[in-house]
Design an enzyme around this catalytic site. Structure first.
Site, mmCIF file in Angstrom:
data_model
loop_
_atom_site.group_PDB
_atom_site.id
_atom_site.type_symbol
_atom_site.label_atom_id
_atom_site.label_comp_id
_atom_site.label_asym_id
_atom_site.label_seq_id
_atom_site.Cartn_x
_atom_site.Cartn_y
_atom_site.Cartn_z
ATOM 1 N N CYS A 23 -7.146 -0.814 0.924
ATOM 2 C CA CYS A 23 -6.518 -2.020 1.654
ATOM 3 C C CYS A 23 -7.260 -1.377 3.573
ATOM 4 O O CYS A 23 -7.831 -0.394 3.737
ATOM 5 C CB CYS A 23 -5.074 0.065 2.382
ATOM 6 S SG CYS A 23 -4.301 -0.878 3.073
ATOM 7 N N CYS B 277 -8.116 -4.604 -10.332
ATOM 8 C CA CYS B 277 -8.017 -4.171 -11.164
ATOM 9 C C CYS B 277 -7.178 -2.896 -10.827
ATOM 10 O O CYS B 277 -8.227 -2.067 -9.588
ATOM 11 C CB CYS B 277 -9.425 -2.884 -12.380
ATOM 12 S SG CYS B 277 -8.617 -2.108 -13.630
ATOM 13 N N CYS C 214 0.676 -1.036 0.058
ATOM 14 C CA CYS C 214 0.037 0.108 -0.120
ATOM 15 C C CYS C 214 1.044 0.989 -0.035
ATOM 16 O O CYS C 214 1.825 1.507 0.517
ATOM 17 C CB CYS C 214 -0.951 -0.086 1.070
ATOM 18 S SG CYS C 214 -2.039 1.417 1.356
ATOM 19 N N CYS D 55 0.845 3.098 3.216
ATOM 20 C CA CYS D 55 0.483 3.029 4.693
ATOM 21 C C CYS D 55 1.723 1.576 4.938
ATOM 22 O O CYS D 55 2.006 0.931 5.838
ATOM 23 C CB CYS D 55 -0.290 2.494 5.765
ATOM 24 S SG CYS D 55 -1.322 0.535 5.113
ATOM 25 N N CYS E 103 -5.136 1.758 6.241
ATOM 26 C CA CYS E 103 -5.493 2.862 6.618
ATOM 27 C C CYS E 103 -7.031 2.743 5.202
ATOM 28 O O CYS E 103 -7.092 4.033 5.239
ATOM 29 C CB CYS E 103 -4.537 3.678 5.348
ATOM 30 S SG CYS E 103 -4.233 3.509 3.883
HETATM 31 ZN ZN LIG Z 1 -2.445 1.297 3.495
#
Ligand SMILES: [Zn+2]
Length: 164
Positions: A130, A153, A81, A84, A133
């Site tokens: 995610c 995607c 990510c 984060c 976060c």
């Molecule tokens: Zn994250």
């Protein structure tokens, strides 16, 4: 005799209260560790992320197809990510989708992503975020390759790639 009873009762109560508050504290820290969410204000995110990344991750924007840095990345490694640094996807499950966005058929760990129903633009889509976060990553469709039949995607700008 009477006094002794009162004081021992008080002692028991104090002990009980102490152990009670202690276990509450323990529970709290367990919840914190298992969920481990990252919560920041929009101002804080703005300071950390580039304007492009902020637009996609926090405002659910979409980068233009074939412009991102990872749609054509064939190196072996891990995609984290971008907000984060949670481990999200592996190059092992990346495939050529022809869409111009990095596409995967499976996350590294189902628990690291969350799926939300997205009804914007008159479509019903499954939004991928995610789990730590809440950053917007992209969408998941059911026209992907085997073994899952799924196509995650994603936006390159939501990801951070590290070579093996
Ligand atoms: Zn994250």
């Amino acid at each position: 005799m009477y006094r002794l009873k009162v004081s021992s009762l008080t002692l028991i109560m104090i002990t009980l209260m102490a152990s009670c508050s202690k276990s509450q504290e323990n529970n709290k820290s367990i919840v914190k560790e298992s969920k481990g969410k990252i919560v920041k204000t929009e101002e804080e995110w703005k300071k950390i992320l580039t304007p492009e990344a902020y637009n996609v991750l926090r405002e659910k924007g979409t980068e233009t197809a074939f412009t991102g840095k990872y749609w054509d990345n064939h190196e072996q490694g891990t995609y984290y990510c971008a907000a984060c640094h949670l481990k999200l996807f592996s190059s092992k499950t990346k495939f050529k989708s022809g869409t111009g966005w990095p596409s995967f058929y499976e996350p590294i760990n189902e628990e690291n992503i969350a799926i939300n129903k997205d009804t914007t633009f008159g479509m019903v889509r499954e939004e991928v975020v995610c789990a730590r976060c809440g950053g917007h990553l992209g969408h998941v469709f059911d026209d992907g390759p085997e073994p899952t039949g799924l196509r995650y995607c994603l936006n390159s700008v939501s990801l951070s790639f590290e070579k093996d």
